[in-house]
Write a protein that holds these residues in place. Structure first.
Motif, PDB file in Angstrom:
ATOM      1  N   GLY A 125       0.787  -1.226   0.000  1.00  0.00           N
ATOM      2  CA  GLY A 125       0.000   0.000   0.000  1.00  0.00           C
ATOM      3  C   GLY A 125       0.814   1.268   0.000  1.00  0.00           C
ATOM      4  O   GLY A 125       0.269   2.359   0.174  1.00  0.00           O
ATOM      5  N   LEU A 126       2.125   1.170  -0.213  1.00  0.00           N
ATOM      6  CA  LEU A 126       2.978   2.361  -0.232  1.00  0.00           C
ATOM      7  C   LEU A 126       2.967   3.076  -1.571  1.00  0.00           C
ATOM      8  O   LEU A 126       3.171   4.284  -1.633  1.00  0.00           O
ATOM      9  CB  LEU A 126       4.427   1.995   0.124  1.00  0.00           C
ATOM     10  N   VAL A 127       2.801   2.338  -2.644  1.00  0.00           N
ATOM     11  CA  VAL A 127       2.821   2.935  -3.976  1.00  0.00           C
ATOM     12  C   VAL A 127       1.633   2.447  -4.791  1.00  0.00           C
ATOM     13  O   VAL A 127       1.025   1.417  -4.474  1.00  0.00           O
ATOM     14  CB  VAL A 127       4.136   2.633  -4.744  1.00  0.00           C
ATOM     15  N   VAL A 128       1.330   3.205  -5.819  1.00  0.00           N
ATOM     16  CA  VAL A 128       0.339   2.799  -6.811  1.00  0.00           C
ATOM     17  C   VAL A 128       1.036   2.796  -8.156  1.00  0.00           C
ATOM     18  O   VAL A 128       1.957   3.575  -8.387  1.00  0.00           O
ATOM     19  CB  VAL A 128      -0.891   3.733  -6.836  1.00  0.00           C
ATOM     20  N   THR A 129       0.634   1.885  -9.016  1.00  0.00           N
ATOM     21  CA  THR A 129       1.192   1.843 -10.361  1.00  0.00           C
ATOM     22  C   THR A 129       0.085   2.165 -11.345  1.00  0.00           C
ATOM     23  O   THR A 129      -1.060   1.744 -11.173  1.00  0.00           O
ATOM     24  CB  THR A 129       1.822   0.473 -10.677  1.00  0.00           C
ATOM     25  N   ARG A 130       0.454   2.924 -12.344  1.00  0.00           N
ATOM     26  CA  ARG A 130      -0.487   3.288 -13.402  1.00  0.00           C
ATOM     27  C   ARG A 130       0.108   2.829 -14.722  1.00  0.00           C
ATOM     28  O   ARG A 130       1.196   3.279 -15.101  1.00  0.00           O
ATOM     29  CB  ARG A 130      -0.723   4.792 -13.402  1.00  0.00           C
ATOM     30  N   HIS A 131      -0.610   1.942 -15.378  1.00  0.00           N
ATOM     31  CA  HIS A 131      -0.124   1.363 -16.627  1.00  0.00           C
ATOM     32  C   HIS A 131       0.252   2.470 -17.613  1.00  0.00           C
ATOM     33  O   HIS A 131      -0.533   3.359 -17.903  1.00  0.00           O
ATOM     34  CB  HIS A 131      -1.187   0.443 -17.235  1.00  0.00           C
ATOM     35  N   GLY A 132       1.466   2.396 -18.102  1.00  0.00           N
ATOM     36  CA  GLY A 132       1.954   3.373 -19.069  1.00  0.00           C
ATOM     37  C   GLY A 132       2.387   4.691 -18.481  1.00  0.00           C
ATOM     38  O   GLY A 132       2.893   5.559 -19.190  1.00  0.00           O
ATOM     39  N   LYS A 133       2.206   4.876 -17.182  1.00  0.00           N
ATOM     40  CA  LYS A 133       2.556   6.149 -16.529  1.00  0.00           C
ATOM     41  C   LYS A 133       3.700   5.996 -15.540  1.00  0.00           C
ATOM     42  O   LYS A 133       4.511   6.889 -15.390  1.00  0.00           O
ATOM     43  CB  LYS A 133       1.345   6.732 -15.792  1.00  0.00           C
ATOM     44  N   GLY A 134       3.725   4.874 -14.802  1.00  0.00           N
ATOM     45  CA  GLY A 134       4.778   4.663 -13.827  1.00  0.00           C
ATOM     46  C   GLY A 134       4.229   4.304 -12.462  1.00  0.00           C
ATOM     47  O   GLY A 134       3.052   3.990 -12.306  1.00  0.00           O
ATOM     48  N   SER A 135       5.116   4.375 -11.479  1.00  0.00           N
ATOM     49  CA  SER A 135       4.772   4.061 -10.096  1.00  0.00           C
ATOM     50  C   SER A 135       4.910   5.326  -9.267  1.00  0.00           C
ATOM     51  O   SER A 135       5.878   6.077  -9.417  1.00  0.00           O
ATOM     52  CB  SER A 135       5.700   2.975  -9.551  1.00  0.00           C
ATOM     53  N   PHE A 136       3.948   5.521  -8.368  1.00  0.00           N
ATOM     54  CA  PHE A 136       3.882   6.752  -7.594  1.00  0.00           C
ATOM     55  C   PHE A 136       3.664   6.443  -6.118  1.00  0.00           C
ATOM     56  O   PHE A 136       2.969   5.488  -5.786  1.00  0.00           O
ATOM     57  CB  PHE A 136       2.722   7.625  -8.093  1.00  0.00           C
ATOM     58  N   VAL A 137       4.236   7.283  -5.261  1.00  0.00           N
ATOM     59  CA  VAL A 137       4.017   7.143  -3.828  1.00  0.00           C
ATOM     60  C   VAL A 137       2.547   7.440  -3.566  1.00  0.00           C
ATOM     61  O   VAL A 137       1.996   8.431  -4.054  1.00  0.00           O
ATOM     62  CB  VAL A 137       4.912   8.101  -3.020  1.00  0.00           C
ATOM     63  N   ARG A 138       1.926   6.554  -2.825  1.00  0.00           N
ATOM     64  CA  ARG A 138       0.499   6.690  -2.537  1.00  0.00           C
ATOM     65  C   ARG A 138       0.241   7.934  -1.693  1.00  0.00           C
ATOM     66  O   ARG A 138       1.000   8.260  -0.790  1.00  0.00           O
ATOM     67  CB  ARG A 138      -0.004   5.457  -1.794  1.00  0.00           C
ATOM     68  N   THR A 139      -0.845   8.600  -2.012  1.00  0.00           N
ATOM     69  CA  THR A 139      -1.290   9.732  -1.200  1.00  0.00           C
ATOM     70  C   THR A 139      -2.532   9.300  -0.455  1.00  0.00           C
ATOM     71  O   THR A 139      -3.318   8.498  -0.946  1.00  0.00           O
ATOM     72  CB  THR A 139      -1.623  10.961  -2.072  1.00  0.00           C
ATOM     73  N   GLN A 140      -2.695   9.797   0.750  1.00  0.00           N
ATOM     74  CA  GLN A 140      -3.875   9.487   1.549  1.00  0.00           C
ATOM     75  C   GLN A 140      -4.795  10.687   1.543  1.00  0.00           C
ATOM     76  O   GLN A 140      -4.341  11.827   1.641  1.00  0.00           O
ATOM     77  CB  GLN A 140      -3.498   9.169   2.995  1.00  0.00           C
ATOM     78  N   SER A 141      -6.077  10.437   1.463  1.00  0.00           N
ATOM     79  CA  SER A 141      -7.043  11.528   1.580  1.00  0.00           C
ATOM     80  C   SER A 141      -7.107  11.955   3.038  1.00  0.00           C
ATOM     81  O   SER A 141      -6.743  11.207   3.940  1.00  0.00           O
ATOM     82  CB  SER A 141      -8.415  11.069   1.094  1.00  0.00           C
ATOM     83  N   ALA A 142      -7.591  13.140   3.256  1.00  0.00           N
ATOM     84  CA  ALA A 142      -7.738  13.633   4.638  1.00  0.00           C
ATOM     85  C   ALA A 142      -8.656  12.721   5.426  1.00  0.00           C
ATOM     86  O   ALA A 142      -8.454  12.486   6.616  1.00  0.00           O
ATOM     87  CB  ALA A 142      -8.276  15.059   4.623  1.00  0.00           C
ATOM     88  N   GLU A 143      -9.674  12.171   4.761  1.00  0.00           N
ATOM     89  CA  GLU A 143     -10.611  11.275   5.429  1.00  0.00           C
ATOM     90  C   GLU A 143      -9.900  10.013   5.929  1.00  0.00           C
ATOM     91  O   GLU A 143     -10.098   9.580   7.056  1.00  0.00           O
ATOM     92  CB  GLU A 143     -11.727  10.911   4.452  1.00  0.00           C
ATOM     93  N   THR A 144      -9.025   9.446   5.077  1.00  0.00           N
ATOM     94  CA  THR A 144      -8.290   8.247   5.459  1.00  0.00           C
ATOM     95  C   THR A 144      -7.341   8.544   6.612  1.00  0.00           C
ATOM     96  O   THR A 144      -7.236   7.778   7.552  1.00  0.00           O
ATOM     97  CB  THR A 144      -7.493   7.700   4.258  1.00  0.00           C
ATOM     98  N   GLU A 145      -6.654   9.688   6.537  1.00  0.00           N
ATOM     99  CA  GLU A 145      -5.720  10.048   7.601  1.00  0.00           C
ATOM    100  C   GLU A 145      -6.434  10.252   8.920  1.00  0.00           C
ATOM    101  O   GLU A 145      -5.986   9.792   9.959  1.00  0.00           O
ATOM    102  CB  GLU A 145      -4.942  11.307   7.214  1.00  0.00           C
ATOM    103  N   SER A 146      -7.582  10.952   8.904  1.00  0.00           N
ATOM    104  CA  SER A 146      -8.291  11.195  10.157  1.00  0.00           C
ATOM    105  C   SER A 146      -8.867   9.897  10.710  1.00  0.00           C
ATOM    106  O   SER A 146      -8.906   9.704  11.920  1.00  0.00           O
ATOM    107  CB  SER A 146      -9.394  12.240   9.972  1.00  0.00           C
ATOM    108  N   ALA A 147      -9.288   8.991   9.831  1.00  0.00           N
ATOM    109  CA  ALA A 147      -9.789   7.697  10.304  1.00  0.00           C
ATOM    110  C   ALA A 147      -8.669   6.925  10.986  1.00  0.00           C
ATOM    111  O   ALA A 147      -8.872   6.282  11.997  1.00  0.00           O
ATOM    112  CB  ALA A 147     -10.358   6.890   9.142  1.00  0.00           C
ATOM    113  N   GLY A 148      -7.460   7.005  10.447  1.00  0.00           N
ATOM    114  CA  GLY A 148      -6.321   6.328  11.052  1.00  0.00           C
ATOM    115  C   GLY A 148      -5.996   6.894  12.417  1.00  0.00           C
ATOM    116  O   GLY A 148      -5.671   6.166  13.336  1.00  0.00           O
TER     117      GLY A 148
END
Length: 117
Positions: free
Chosen positions: A63-86
């Motif tokens: 869950g640290l990165v996301v991959t996008r076909h043809g675009k590359g791999s990116f560090v995952r960003t969390q929404s404010a909602e996900t962060e506050s839930a955590g």
């Protein structure tokens, strides 16, 4: 970036994943930042491209990165909602994701061992 440690008993893809994970946690790659390409990782670590792909796949499974076909791999960003839930459950979500990542890592290692038979 870094190079493989010949004294490290971990498989090369685990060493590469560990190096990338440490760089992400240190802020070298912030949320939304693009990781180096598989070829760039392979070249900088002195490993095969499939080893670099396996390392990024592990980080994606964690869950640290996301991959996008043809675009590359990116560090995952969390929404404010996900962060506050955590924060609301005192890190319970984080512990759950870590446990899931560990199970996936162990399963991947078992699969690799079975493939080498």
């Amino acid at each position: 970036m870094a190079s493989l440690d010949p004294d490290d008993p971990r498989a090369p893809y685990l060493q590469v994943a560990g190096g990338l994970r440490a760089a992400i946690q240190a802020g070298e790659y912030g949320p939304g930042a693009q990781l180096p390409t598989y070829q760039e990782l392979a070249d900088s670590w002195g490993v095969a491209i499939n080893t670099a792909k396996s390392a990024v796949t592990l980080l994606r499974d964690e869950g640290l990165v996301v991959t996008r076909h043809g675009k590359g791999s990116f560090v995952r960003t969390q929404s404010a909602e996900t962060e506050s839930a955590g924060r609301a459950d005192d890190g319970g979500n984080e512990r759950l994701w870590q446990a899931i990542a560990e199970i996936r890592r162990r399963l991947s290692e078992i699969e690799r061992r079975l493939d080498h038979r």
